[in-house]
Motif scaffolding. Sequence first.
Motif, mmCIF file in Angstrom:
data_model
loop_
_atom_site.group_PDB
_atom_site.id
_atom_site.type_symbol
_atom_site.label_atom_id
_atom_site.label_comp_id
_atom_site.label_asym_id
_atom_site.label_seq_id
_atom_site.Cartn_x
_atom_site.Cartn_y
_atom_site.Cartn_z
ATOM 1 N N ASN A 78 -4.798 -29.941 -8.547
ATOM 2 C CA ASN A 78 -3.796 -29.568 -9.921
ATOM 3 C C ASN A 78 -3.063 -31.497 -9.449
ATOM 4 O OD1 ASN A 78 -5.247 -27.372 -10.546
ATOM 5 N ND2 ASN A 78 -4.013 -26.017 -9.263
ATOM 6 N N ILE A 79 -2.322 -31.252 -8.995
ATOM 7 C CA ILE A 79 -1.159 -32.305 -9.142
ATOM 8 C C ILE A 79 -1.889 -33.034 -9.738
ATOM 9 C CG2 ILE A 79 0.241 -33.374 -8.089
ATOM 10 C CD1 ILE A 79 1.596 -30.778 -6.596
ATOM 11 N N ARG A 80 -2.726 -34.173 -9.007
ATOM 12 C CA ARG A 80 -3.782 -35.459 -9.258
ATOM 13 C C ARG A 80 -4.101 -34.403 -10.991
ATOM 14 N NH1 ARG A 80 -8.690 -37.257 -5.318
ATOM 15 N NH2 ARG A 80 -8.792 -39.866 -6.186
ATOM 16 N N PHE A 81 -4.941 -34.146 -11.186
ATOM 17 C CA PHE A 81 -5.263 -33.724 -12.437
ATOM 18 C C PHE A 81 -3.969 -33.843 -13.865
ATOM 19 C CE2 PHE A 81 -8.777 -31.218 -11.496
ATOM 20 C CZ PHE A 81 -9.700 -31.732 -11.020
ATOM 21 N N GLU A 82 -3.375 -32.904 -13.113
ATOM 22 C CA GLU A 82 -1.743 -33.425 -13.955
ATOM 23 C C GLU A 82 -1.527 -34.715 -14.210
ATOM 24 O OE1 GLU A 82 0.538 -30.318 -12.713
ATOM 25 O OE2 GLU A 82 0.130 -28.596 -13.636
ATOM 26 N N LEU A 83 -1.315 -35.295 -13.146
ATOM 27 C CA LEU A 83 -1.049 -36.769 -12.781
ATOM 28 C C LEU A 83 -1.610 -37.176 -13.806
ATOM 29 C CD1 LEU A 83 0.312 -36.926 -9.486
ATOM 30 C CD2 LEU A 83 1.584 -37.323 -11.384
ATOM 31 N N GLU A 84 -3.325 -37.241 -13.782
ATOM 32 C CA GLU A 84 -4.168 -37.942 -14.403
ATOM 33 C C GLU A 84 -3.799 -38.080 -15.870
ATOM 34 O OE1 GLU A 84 -6.416 -40.603 -13.747
ATOM 35 O OE2 GLU A 84 -5.590 -40.340 -11.534
ATOM 36 N N GLU A 85 -3.837 -36.743 -16.226
ATOM 37 C CA GLU A 85 -3.762 -36.529 -17.649
ATOM 38 C C GLU A 85 -2.172 -36.807 -18.306
ATOM 39 O OE1 GLU A 85 -3.278 -32.005 -20.112
ATOM 40 O OE2 GLU A 85 -3.746 -31.754 -18.316
ATOM 41 N N MET A 86 -1.180 -36.489 -17.523
ATOM 42 C CA MET A 86 -0.312 -37.624 -18.265
ATOM 43 C C MET A 86 -0.346 -38.754 -18.070
ATOM 44 S SD MET A 86 2.839 -35.077 -15.647
ATOM 45 C CE MET A 86 3.860 -36.065 -15.866
ATOM 46 N N LYS A 87 -1.173 -39.543 -17.376
ATOM 47 C CA LYS A 87 -1.518 -40.820 -17.508
ATOM 48 C C LYS A 87 -2.294 -41.532 -18.719
ATOM 49 C CE LYS A 87 -3.237 -44.827 -15.526
ATOM 50 N NZ LYS A 87 -3.897 -44.992 -13.102
ATOM 51 N N ILE A 88 -3.225 -40.266 -18.955
ATOM 52 C CA ILE A 88 -3.882 -40.881 -20.199
ATOM 53 C C ILE A 88 -3.005 -40.225 -21.138
ATOM 54 C CG2 ILE A 88 -5.654 -40.187 -21.577
ATOM 55 C CD1 ILE A 88 -6.980 -39.121 -18.652
ATOM 56 N N LYS A 89 -2.159 -39.053 -21.775
ATOM 57 C CA LYS A 89 -1.383 -39.027 -22.537
ATOM 58 C C LYS A 89 -0.453 -39.999 -22.531
ATOM 59 C CE LYS A 89 -1.606 -34.211 -22.586
ATOM 60 N NZ LYS A 89 -1.159 -32.526 -22.319
ATOM 61 N N PHE A 90 -0.057 -40.633 -21.971
ATOM 62 C CA PHE A 90 1.283 -41.943 -21.908
ATOM 63 C C PHE A 90 0.807 -42.970 -22.158
ATOM 64 C CE2 PHE A 90 3.553 -45.283 -19.833
ATOM 65 C CZ PHE A 90 4.404 -45.095 -20.731
ATOM 66 N N LEU A 91 -0.349 -43.186 -21.554
ATOM 67 C CA LEU A 91 -0.882 -44.173 -22.594
ATOM 68 C C LEU A 91 -1.469 -44.794 -23.636
ATOM 69 C CD1 LEU A 91 -3.033 -45.383 -19.270
ATOM 70 C CD2 LEU A 91 -0.826 -46.062 -20.102
ATOM 71 N N GLN A 92 -1.687 -43.494 -24.358
ATOM 72 C CA GLN A 92 -2.562 -42.933 -25.153
ATOM 73 C C GLN A 92 -1.306 -43.094 -26.377
ATOM 74 O OE1 GLN A 92 -4.299 -39.841 -25.443
ATOM 75 N NE2 GLN A 92 -6.972 -40.892 -24.718
ATOM 76 N N SER A 93 -0.130 -42.445 -25.693
ATOM 77 C CA SER A 93 0.851 -42.033 -26.775
ATOM 78 C C SER A 93 2.040 -43.128 -26.899
ATOM 79 C CB SER A 93 1.636 -40.335 -26.455
ATOM 80 O OG SER A 93 1.115 -39.695 -26.457
ATOM 81 N N PHE A 94 1.964 -44.301 -25.472
ATOM 82 C CA PHE A 94 3.196 -44.885 -25.862
ATOM 83 C C PHE A 94 2.930 -46.096 -25.554
ATOM 84 C CE2 PHE A 94 4.984 -40.987 -24.527
ATOM 85 C CZ PHE A 94 6.282 -41.057 -26.084
ATOM 86 N N ARG A 95 1.500 -46.838 -25.708
ATOM 87 C CA ARG A 95 0.618 -47.843 -25.130
ATOM 88 C C ARG A 95 1.293 -48.961 -26.418
ATOM 89 N NH1 ARG A 95 -4.970 -49.308 -23.598
ATOM 90 N NH2 ARG A 95 -5.104 -52.307 -23.026
ATOM 91 N N SER A 96 1.299 -48.005 -28.252
ATOM 92 C CA SER A 96 1.337 -48.665 -28.903
ATOM 93 C C SER A 96 2.731 -49.312 -28.905
ATOM 94 C CB SER A 96 0.452 -48.287 -29.893
ATOM 95 O OG SER A 96 0.795 -47.189 -30.566
ATOM 96 N N ILE A 97 3.646 -48.456 -28.361
ATOM 97 C CA ILE A 97 5.106 -48.702 -29.455
ATOM 98 C C ILE A 97 5.770 -49.496 -28.151
ATOM 99 C CG2 ILE A 97 7.417 -47.311 -29.628
ATOM 100 C CD1 ILE A 97 5.342 -45.025 -30.151
ATOM 101 N N TYR A 98 5.097 -49.234 -27.195
ATOM 102 C CA TYR A 98 5.883 -50.153 -25.550
ATOM 103 C C TYR A 98 5.268 -51.139 -25.104
ATOM 104 C CZ TYR A 98 9.504 -46.101 -26.288
ATOM 105 O OH TYR A 98 9.987 -45.213 -26.990
#
Length: 465
Positions: A348-368
């Motif tokens: 579960n932690i691994r899936f959450e981390l992967e999900e957080m990573k994807i979300k992070f990349l998608q949400s803030f890649r263009s900004i940061y």
Amino acid sequence: MKLSDNGETVQKERGDNLFDENIFTVSEITSHIKNILENTISALWVKGEISNYKRHSSGHIYFTLKDENASLLCVFFRQFNHYLRFEPENGMEVLCYGKVTVYERSGQYQLYVNQMRPLGVGELEVAFRKLKEKLEAEGLFDEGHKRAIPTHPSKIGIVTSPTGAAIQDMKNVLSRRYPVEIILYPARVQGDSAAAEIAEGIRAFNKRDDIDVIIIGRGGGSIEDLWPFNEEIVAREIFASSIPIISAVGHETDFTISDFVADLRAPTPSAAAELVVPDRTAVLSELQSYASRMENILYSQLQEQRMHCAELTYKLERLHPQQVLMQYYQRVDELHSRLKNSLSYITNIRFELEEMKIKFLQSFRSIYLDANRDALVELSSRLGQTFSKKYRIVRDDFLNLSARLEELNPLKILKSGYTLTKKGTRILNTIKDVAVEDVLTVHFFDGACKCDVTEILEQREKETQ
């Protein structure tokens, strides 16, 4: 002239020499004096003090009787001094009975003694004192040589007169107090041959192996009557005896040499019978007391053993292999559940981390991405490190749980010598579930076997009870 035995001088036949008529030989004069003494002085008692006392190897005794003014040589031949009951010594005042004569070889007059008595003290008393001192000096009276009288004799040897009152008194007391077998050795208890018979009786009993104790004795009497028990031959036989001896001579006020040498002195024959055996009433009472004490001791020990057995039963039930195995099964199930939960948590932690990573990349890649590329790289590195660290922790927990699970593995317990028995699919934990002709499956660590039940044995704890 010549000499006559009545002391008168008579004419001697004339010889060749005129001067020979008044000449006598030494032998003639000595013989004449001897004849005068022996014919004019009859046997008599002489009082005096002994000096120059000597006992010759031949057994004859030579000594001098003296007083304040004179002395007299004396000879006490062996055939007479053999019956002497005491040992004379220098300085002793005595009375001597005998005949005055002349020893011609030395020309000395002397007294041939037939009897001797001490002055002031009786002859037997002196003999008693002398023998007592002699035997005491030799150690015959020492307490270290005394043997214990058996408390419960089965056979008693008695040396005494078969017709005297002493044997009847002892029989009566023994039959009343404690019946025991009596062996009588008949012997005289007074007179010249009594001492030898008493000593022979002691020797005869010592040749047997069934006599527990010997009693020697007689009833009361004068010192002369009791004298056989003061003889040295009796004293030495008592001392040499391997069987304990009780001396019971006369009355309570009478003491003999036998009393001092014997292992126990009884004042009377009846008292000897009372001392040699216990009172049957006291014995029965003592036995009852012992029986009661033994019963109490056995009861206490039985209670103690019962408590011990109960404690062992409790420990056996608690530490029984089946109980231990069941606890291990439960522990294994518990660890298995925890392990599954840990694996699910890691996933579960691994899936959450992967999900957080994807979300992070998608949400803030263009900004940061462009503005904060360096920061993003740093955060990415830190995130990788954090994930690796968390992964190592979870992996170590997984390995530890796996190792503990392996330690609690039932197969490992089976390797120690225990087995798991099943009837069908059910694990057996009591003999009550087993019947003759059942087919059981016994599991070992490396396999299993089928067993047919031919006999059911009782539990060991019941056998010990």
